[in-house]
Design a protein around this motif. Structure first.
Motif, PDB file in Angstrom:
ATOM      1  N   HIS A  76       1.141  -1.240   0.060  1.00 13.86           N
ATOM      2  CA  HIS A  76       0.180   0.022  -0.156  1.00 13.86           C
ATOM      3  C   HIS A  76       0.801   1.412   0.242  1.00 13.86           C
ATOM      4  CE1 HIS A  76      -3.370  -3.047   0.647  1.00 13.86           C
ATOM      5  NE2 HIS A  76      -2.853  -3.259   1.619  1.00 13.86           N
ATOM      6  N   LYS A  77       0.492   1.958  -0.185  1.00 19.39           N
ATOM      7  CA  LYS A  77       1.089   3.642   0.227  1.00 19.39           C
ATOM      8  C   LYS A  77       0.024   4.338   1.323  1.00 19.39           C
ATOM      9  CE  LYS A  77       0.895   4.884  -5.110  1.00 19.39           C
ATOM     10  NZ  LYS A  77       0.742   6.186  -6.463  1.00 19.39           N
ATOM     11  N   ALA A  78       1.568   4.788   1.450  1.00 18.94           N
ATOM     12  CA  ALA A  78       0.785   5.587   3.481  1.00 18.94           C
ATOM     13  C   ALA A  78       2.410   6.423   3.378  1.00 18.94           C
ATOM     14  CB  ALA A  78       1.772   4.333   3.918  1.00 18.94           C
ATOM     15  N   MET A  79       1.646   7.183   3.859  1.00 23.17           N
ATOM     16  CA  MET A  79       2.538   8.441   4.443  1.00 23.17           C
ATOM     17  C   MET A  79       2.403   8.856   5.609  1.00 23.17           C
ATOM     18  SD  MET A  79       1.857  11.832   2.627  1.00 23.17           S
ATOM     19  CE  MET A  79       2.727  12.565   3.929  1.00 23.17           C
ATOM     20  N   THR A  80       2.723   9.661   6.486  1.00 24.95           N
ATOM     21  CA  THR A  80       2.017  10.403   8.086  1.00 24.95           C
ATOM     22  C   THR A  80       2.970  12.070   7.637  1.00 24.95           C
ATOM     23  OG1 THR A  80       2.783   8.641   9.771  1.00 24.95           O
ATOM     24  CG2 THR A  80       3.387  11.043  10.624  1.00 24.95           C
ATOM     25  N   VAL A  81       1.670  13.045   7.803  1.00 24.34           N
ATOM     26  CA  VAL A  81       1.865  14.187   8.356  1.00 24.34           C
ATOM     27  C   VAL A  81       1.736  14.950   9.472  1.00 24.34           C
ATOM     28  CG1 VAL A  81       0.362  15.410   7.207  1.00 24.34           C
ATOM     29  CG2 VAL A  81       1.674  16.256   7.128  1.00 24.34           C
ATOM     30  N   CYS A  82       2.274  15.988   9.934  1.00 32.52           N
ATOM     31  CA  CYS A  82       1.925  16.540  11.778  1.00 32.52           C
ATOM     32  C   CYS A  82       1.920  17.962  11.764  1.00 32.52           C
ATOM     33  CB  CYS A  82       2.235  15.355  12.485  1.00 32.52           C
ATOM     34  SG  CYS A  82       2.014  13.823  13.062  1.00 32.52           S
ATOM     35  N   MET A  83       1.008  17.668  12.647  1.00 36.07           N
ATOM     36  CA  MET A  83       1.453  19.902  13.134  1.00 36.07           C
ATOM     37  C   MET A  83       2.172  19.410  14.385  1.00 36.07           C
ATOM     38  SD  MET A  83      -0.919  22.585  13.913  1.00 36.07           S
ATOM     39  CE  MET A  83      -1.783  21.727  15.637  1.00 36.07           C
ATOM     40  N   VAL A  84       3.356  20.585  14.855  1.00 34.82           N
ATOM     41  CA  VAL A  84       4.016  20.283  15.436  1.00 34.82           C
ATOM     42  C   VAL A  84       3.743  21.199  16.820  1.00 34.82           C
ATOM     43  CG1 VAL A  84       6.305  21.310  16.654  1.00 34.82           C
ATOM     44  CG2 VAL A  84       6.276  20.819  14.084  1.00 34.82           C
ATOM     45  N   ILE A  85       3.321  20.657  17.999  1.00 35.48           N
ATOM     46  CA  ILE A  85       2.411  21.234  19.156  1.00 35.48           C
ATOM     47  C   ILE A  85       2.784  21.184  20.170  1.00 35.48           C
ATOM     48  CG2 ILE A  85      -0.244  20.647  18.445  1.00 35.48           C
ATOM     49  CD1 ILE A  85       0.096  18.089  20.698  1.00 35.48           C
ATOM     50  N   ALA A  86       4.927  20.871  20.118  1.00 31.37           N
ATOM     51  CA  ALA A  86       5.680  21.193  21.256  1.00 31.37           C
ATOM     52  C   ALA A  86       6.352  20.827  20.778  1.00 31.37           C
ATOM     53  CB  ALA A  86       5.208  20.521  21.942  1.00 31.37           C
ATOM     54  N   ASN A  87       7.704  22.596  21.097  1.00 33.72           N
ATOM     55  CA  ASN A  87       8.965  22.209  20.127  1.00 33.72           C
ATOM     56  C   ASN A  87      10.044  21.515  21.495  1.00 33.72           C
ATOM     57  OD1 ASN A  87      11.990  23.097  19.421  1.00 33.72           O
ATOM     58  ND2 ASN A  87      10.891  23.096  18.041  1.00 33.72           N
ATOM     59  N   ARG A  88      10.616  20.328  21.219  1.00 35.63           N
ATOM     60  CA  ARG A  88      11.271  19.948  22.809  1.00 35.63           C
ATOM     61  C   ARG A  88      12.660  21.107  22.787  1.00 35.63           C
ATOM     62  NH1 ARG A  88      10.354  15.592  24.678  1.00 35.63           N
ATOM     63  NH2 ARG A  88      10.957  15.909  25.916  1.00 35.63           N
ATOM     64  N   LEU A  89      13.263  21.637  22.081  1.00 32.87           N
ATOM     65  CA  LEU A  89      14.190  21.851  21.463  1.00 32.87           C
ATOM     66  C   LEU A  89      13.965  23.429  22.240  1.00 32.87           C
ATOM     67  CD1 LEU A  89      17.755  21.783  20.497  1.00 32.87           C
ATOM     68  CD2 LEU A  89      16.708  23.674  18.378  1.00 32.87           C
ATOM     69  N   LYS A  90      12.999  24.331  21.981  1.00 37.13           N
ATOM     70  CA  LYS A  90      12.199  25.567  22.645  1.00 37.13           C
ATOM     71  C   LYS A  90      12.094  25.542  24.116  1.00 37.13           C
ATOM     72  CE  LYS A  90      12.821  27.757  18.143  1.00 37.13           C
ATOM     73  NZ  LYS A  90      12.174  28.839  16.824  1.00 37.13           N
ATOM     74  N   GLU A  91      11.380  24.200  24.169  1.00 34.05           N
ATOM     75  CA  GLU A  91      10.332  23.590  25.238  1.00 34.05           C
ATOM     76  C   GLU A  91       9.636  24.591  25.278  1.00 34.05           C
ATOM     77  OE1 GLU A  91      11.618  22.221  27.678  1.00 34.05           O
ATOM     78  OE2 GLU A  91      12.998  21.294  27.431  1.00 34.05           O
ATOM     79  N   GLU A  92       8.702  24.757  24.401  1.00 29.51           N
ATOM     80  CA  GLU A  92       7.441  25.561  23.953  1.00 29.51           C
ATOM     81  C   GLU A  92       6.953  24.524  23.955  1.00 29.51           C
ATOM     82  OE1 GLU A  92       8.168  28.267  20.793  1.00 29.51           O
ATOM     83  OE2 GLU A  92       8.484  26.859  19.418  1.00 29.51           O
TER      84      GLU A  92
END
Length: 292
Positions: A256-272
């Motif tokens: 099958h064809k598959a992929m993932t797309v996500c929205m970033v809700i936290a940035n671990r580097l910036k601690e936000e």
């Protein structure tokens, strides 16, 4: 001779639906959107012009309908690669096994599966609000290691380079991480030129496996720092989530064809972090619906 799938392998409910999802073969469209949160199924389907079915079983909610003339199924998976194992195997069975004879169909039916979710960004160029396409997914869960063809489906060179960089030996992050490419065609179609393309780690948990520490100390306190610093063939780890590797890996093994797309809700580097993301994820939903 056709392979027959016994009832202990393929569990079909008395009403003719598959065991966990409780849906029937006719309910599955060729285009499938996977979301983690059962409540997000209704949000995706709110954009549909027509609805064929709306079925709930445990954390698995399924709605099939049409959007701008396209027949689409949206399914919630819950959290984790273990649930992806259930959902993808059952969707494949619904598409490619005759439930009356328990034998494989003569003609293979290919599905397009796009996971739409949220994630934690790991680089300066993945701040909160960024849309990230998982061009490669690395599984810390070990799920694909139970399937034949695992090595042929994976990027073994990338795996070994990462393990060496992390300095993992013995029981550190066992079982062996696996790395799988998403469908290049889907990445180009969904991601276009306005989404970040990167490498996603699918973790086996939300806290320790993603470097979060509450009352129990981490075995490797430097884990996230080393992950952020890792580079191989000009690629970096861009984000953490918990499902992409199993989806990419199982889809590749099944054809099958598959992929993932996500929205970033936290940035671990910036601690936000943005706990109010549910108000803005509809932008990503509409983008995926338009491009799938």
């Amino acid at each position: 001779m056709k392979k027959t799938f016994p009832s202990s392998q393929l569990i079909i409910n008395e009403d003719g639906s598959i065991f966990h999802l409780h849906i029937k073969p006719e309910h599955v469209a060729a285009k499938v959107i996977l979301v983690g949160d059962p409540g997000r199924v209704a949000l995706v389907a709110s954009h549909f012009e027509t609805t064929e079915c709306n079925i709930s079983s445990r954390e698995f909610n399924t709605i099939t309908g049409t959007y701008k003339g396209k027949r689409i199924t949206v399914v919630s998976t819950g959290i984790g690669c273990d649930n992806i194992d259930i959902v993808v195997n059952e969707l494949d069975a619904l598409a490619n096994i005759d439930f009356q004879t328990r034998t494989e169909h003569e003609n293979f039916r290919q599905l397009e599966m796009v996971r739409l979710g949220t994630c934690g960004g790991l680089q300066p160029f993945t701040p909160v609000g960024t849309f990230v396409c998982s061009q490669k997914s690395m599984g810390f869960d070990g799920l694909l290691n139970f399937y034949a063809g695992r090595d042929e489906a994976c990027d073994l060179e990338f795996e070994e380079a990462f393990i060496k960089h992390m300095g993992w030996t013995g029981s550190m992050c066992q079982p062996h991480p696996y790395v799988v490419d998403a469908s290049a065609e889907l990445i180009d179609r969904i991601g276009k030129d306005d989404m970040v393309r990167g490498v996603t780690i699918a973790c086996g948990g939300f806290y320790g496996p993603q470097g979060r520490q509450l009352r129990v100390p981490l075995r490797d306190p430097e884990q996230n720092h080393k992950i952020v610093e890792f580079k191989h063939n000009n690629m970096q780890i861009t984000n953490f989530e918990m499902e992409s590797s199993a989806l990419a890996g199982l889809a590749k093994l099944m054809g099958h064809k598959a992929m993932t797309v996500c929205m970033v809700i936290a940035n671990r580097l910036k601690e936000e972090a943005n706990t109010g993301y549910k108000n803005t994820i509809d932008v990503l939903i509409k983008t995926v619906l338009d491009r799938i």
